[in-house]
Design a protein around this motif. Structure first.
Motif, PDB file in Angstrom:
ATOM      1  N   ASP A  71     -25.640  72.247 -41.993  1.00  6.40           N
ATOM      2  CA  ASP A  71     -24.646  72.484 -43.044  1.00  6.40           C
ATOM      3  C   ASP A  71     -24.090  71.192 -43.626  1.00  6.40           C
ATOM      4  OD1 ASP A  71     -24.612  75.389 -42.641  1.00  6.40           O
ATOM      5  OD2 ASP A  71     -23.676  74.888 -40.721  1.00  6.40           O
ATOM      6  N   VAL A  72     -24.144  70.118 -42.847  1.00  4.78           N
ATOM      7  CA  VAL A  72     -23.546  68.865 -43.300  1.00  4.78           C
ATOM      8  C   VAL A  72     -24.167  67.689 -42.558  1.00  4.78           C
ATOM      9  CG1 VAL A  72     -21.683  69.091 -41.608  1.00  4.78           C
ATOM     10  CG2 VAL A  72     -21.363  67.587 -43.562  1.00  4.78           C
ATOM     11  N   GLY A  73     -24.227  66.558 -43.237  1.00  4.64           N
ATOM     12  CA  GLY A  73     -24.709  65.317 -42.627  1.00  4.64           C
ATOM     13  C   GLY A  73     -24.092  64.153 -43.371  1.00  4.64           C
ATOM     14  N   LEU A  74     -24.182  62.981 -42.803  1.00  6.82           N
ATOM     15  CA  LEU A  74     -23.635  61.792 -43.445  1.00  6.82           C
ATOM     16  C   LEU A  74     -24.746  61.091 -44.213  1.00  6.82           C
ATOM     17  CD1 LEU A  74     -20.717  60.823 -43.291  1.00  6.82           C
ATOM     18  CD2 LEU A  74     -21.430  59.103 -41.631  1.00  6.82           C
ATOM     19  N   GLY A  75     -24.452  60.698 -45.463  1.00 14.27           N
ATOM     20  CA  GLY A  75     -25.458  60.021 -46.269  1.00 14.27           C
ATOM     21  C   GLY A  75     -24.861  59.449 -47.533  1.00 14.27           C
ATOM     22  N   VAL A  76     -25.727  58.927 -48.410  1.00 11.80           N
ATOM     23  CA  VAL A  76     -25.254  58.289 -49.640  1.00 11.80           C
ATOM     24  C   VAL A  76     -25.200  59.299 -50.789  1.00 11.80           C
ATOM     25  CG1 VAL A  76     -25.965  55.959 -49.019  1.00 11.80           C
ATOM     26  CG2 VAL A  76     -27.612  57.492 -50.106  1.00 11.80           C
ATOM     27  N   LYS A  77     -24.352  59.003 -51.737  1.00 15.12           N
ATOM     28  CA  LYS A  77     -24.043  59.933 -52.822  1.00 15.12           C
ATOM     29  C   LYS A  77     -25.261  60.275 -53.679  1.00 15.12           C
ATOM     30  CE  LYS A  77     -20.907  60.493 -56.785  1.00 15.12           C
ATOM     31  NZ  LYS A  77     -19.780  59.884 -57.530  1.00 15.12           N
ATOM     32  N   ASN A  78     -26.064  59.261 -54.036  1.00 14.25           N
ATOM     33  CA  ASN A  78     -27.152  59.539 -54.977  1.00 14.25           C
ATOM     34  C   ASN A  78     -28.190  60.508 -54.407  1.00 14.25           C
ATOM     35  OD1 ASN A  78     -28.310  57.401 -53.257  1.00 14.25           O
ATOM     36  ND2 ASN A  78     -29.973  57.388 -54.732  1.00 14.25           N
ATOM     37  N   ILE A  79     -28.399  60.494 -53.077  1.00 15.19           N
ATOM     38  CA  ILE A  79     -29.348  61.422 -52.457  1.00 15.19           C
ATOM     39  C   ILE A  79     -28.833  62.854 -52.576  1.00 15.19           C
ATOM     40  CG2 ILE A  79     -30.394  62.139 -50.272  1.00 15.19           C
ATOM     41  CD1 ILE A  79     -31.680  59.676 -51.494  1.00 15.19           C
ATOM     42  N   ALA A  80     -27.523  63.039 -52.405  1.00 20.76           N
ATOM     43  CA  ALA A  80     -26.932  64.372 -52.570  1.00 20.76           C
ATOM     44  C   ALA A  80     -27.120  64.863 -53.998  1.00 20.76           C
ATOM     45  CB  ALA A  80     -25.447  64.336 -52.210  1.00 20.76           C
ATOM     46  N   LEU A  81     -26.860  63.991 -54.959  1.00 25.79           N
ATOM     47  CA  LEU A  81     -26.977  64.375 -56.369  1.00 25.79           C
ATOM     48  C   LEU A  81     -28.418  64.677 -56.750  1.00 25.79           C
ATOM     49  CD1 LEU A  81     -24.530  61.780 -58.017  1.00 25.79           C
ATOM     50  CD2 LEU A  81     -24.072  64.152 -57.369  1.00 25.79           C
ATOM     51  N   GLU A  82     -29.355  63.858 -56.273  1.00 28.69           N
ATOM     52  CA  GLU A  82     -30.769  64.062 -56.593  1.00 28.69           C
ATOM     53  C   GLU A  82     -31.286  65.403 -56.079  1.00 28.69           C
ATOM     54  OE1 GLU A  82     -32.938  60.789 -55.033  1.00 28.69           O
ATOM     55  OE2 GLU A  82     -32.236  59.363 -56.560  1.00 28.69           O
ATOM     56  N   ASN A  83     -30.692  65.891 -54.994  1.00 25.54           N
ATOM     57  CA  ASN A  83     -31.155  67.143 -54.382  1.00 25.54           C
ATOM     58  C   ASN A  83     -30.285  68.342 -54.737  1.00 25.54           C
ATOM     59  OD1 ASN A  83     -33.483  66.533 -52.288  1.00 25.54           O
ATOM     60  ND2 ASN A  83     -32.051  64.807 -52.164  1.00 25.54           N
ATOM     61  N   GLY A  84     -29.354  68.154 -55.680  1.00 29.18           N
ATOM     62  CA  GLY A  84     -28.512  69.266 -56.105  1.00 29.18           C
ATOM     63  C   GLY A  84     -27.541  69.734 -55.034  1.00 29.18           C
TER      64      GLY A  84
END
Length: 340
Positions: free
Chosen positions: A272-285
């Motif tokens: 449900d959740v993980g730590l990562g960078v913003k652009n990866i979240a945006l690229e994957n919707g």
């Protein structure tokens, strides 16, 4: 060079003295006969002697217990009903496989090119996972990029197993300690970008995750990064600051090795959740909840400065980061003076 993936269909007999027969080769011969060629001409086209072809045909027919051809003296040879079926069956099998074969060929070709690039690389580049780093390294000739945690990347550099390393730090004090250690080993450090780390969550953030303490909800499945990665270090630091025991987080021991792998696990419904960078979240919707800004550095041995490719790599990283959401380019040391 072009690699072609083809299916095979082999007839193995129980006679240890006889070789297996490639039915794809055999059907090529049968197609020639079906098209009107004599067995002599079909044998020539197959690249095997007339006697050899007769031997293989007899072996297949004996093994199957079914004739493939009708031989009429003075009238040549014709295929039996089963011989015609075998031709059609393999033609359809080849057609069905073709649509999948291309994807296998392309996957293998890409992997070959990747390893050719690594083998032909002049300089070893170890770096923490980052899409901008990967993009820049792929566009500058001479660098063989290997993704590793920030800690491992720096150790490879210090042990002279790497020419250049990429690492990120989320607090000034830790950055100063790393900087002092590297300088003692005659290593140059270049700040290249600031990026935002935070929670990558499902679209719409259905669990309303906003802070580290929300991970204590047993219904929330967390996915972690591997030990030694800068992102894992950031998480452990935040947990320590909040007095949270890692064992109380559902999924703390579930690890992935890149930001993209974390995003893919969430997309697949495995977390449900993980730590990562913003652009990866945006690229994957996916959704994103910012937690901390950090500085990404490039470190290299001083002798690398004489190679123009090093400067080109740094310029590309700064250029891409200046045009990517969740990043900010850093081109001067004074912009992060307290980190050095």
């Amino acid at each position: 060079m072009r690699i072609e993936a083809r299916p095979t269909l082999i007839l193995n007999t129980q006679d240890p003295e006889r070789d297996a027969i490639d039915l794809y080769w055999l059907v090529g011969l049968l197609k020639d006969i079906r098209g009107g060629s004599s067995l002599v001409l079909a044998s020539k086209n197959s690249g095997i002697s007339y006697r050899g072809v007769w031997g293989k045909l007899n072996q297949v027919e004996a093994s199957l217990g079914i004739p493939l051809m009708i031989r009429t003296k003075g009238h040549g040879s014709k295929l039996t009903e089963f011989g015609s079926f075998l031709c059609q069956f393999i033609e359809e099998m080849q057609g069905s496989y073709a649509q999948h074969g291309v994807s296998y060929q392309d996957a293998l070709q890409r992997e070959i090119k990747k390893h050719q690039k690594l083998e032909g690389a002049r300089w070893s580049f170890y770096s923490s996972s980052d899409s901008i780093i990967q993009k820049a390294a792929a566009e500058v000739k001479g660098f063989g990029l290997k993704i590793a945690g920030s800690g491992e990347s720096l150790e490879q550099l210090l042990n002279n197993n790497a020419h250049i390393a990429g690492y990120h730090v989320s607090d000034e004090k830790s950055s100063q300690v790393i900087h002092q250690r590297l300088r003692k080993h005659n290593i140059e450090i270049f700040p290249v970008m600031k990026r935002t780390q935070g929670f990558i969550v499902k679209k719409g953030n259905p669990f309303h995750i906003q802070a580290i303490e929300d991970l204590l909800n047993p219904k929330i499945r967390f996915i972690n990064r591997q030990i030694g990665s800068g992102t894992r270090l950031l998480l452990d630091t935040l947990l320590l600051e909040q007095g949270i025991e890692p064992a109380d987080i559902n999924g703390y021991l579930h690890e992935e090795f890149t930001h993209s792998a974390v995003a893919n696990a969430i997309l697949a419904g495995k977390a449900d959740v993980g730590l990562g960078v913003k652009n990866i979240a945006l690229e994957n919707g996916l959704g994103f909840v910012p937690l901390k800004d950090e500085i990404f550095f490039i470190a290299m041995h001083k002798d690398m400065l004489s190679h123009p490719e090093s400067s080109k790599l740094i310029r590309k990283i700064r250029s891409y980061s200046g045009n990517t959401s969740g990043y900010k380019s850093i081109s001067l040391n004074r912009q992060v003076q307290n980190w050095l």
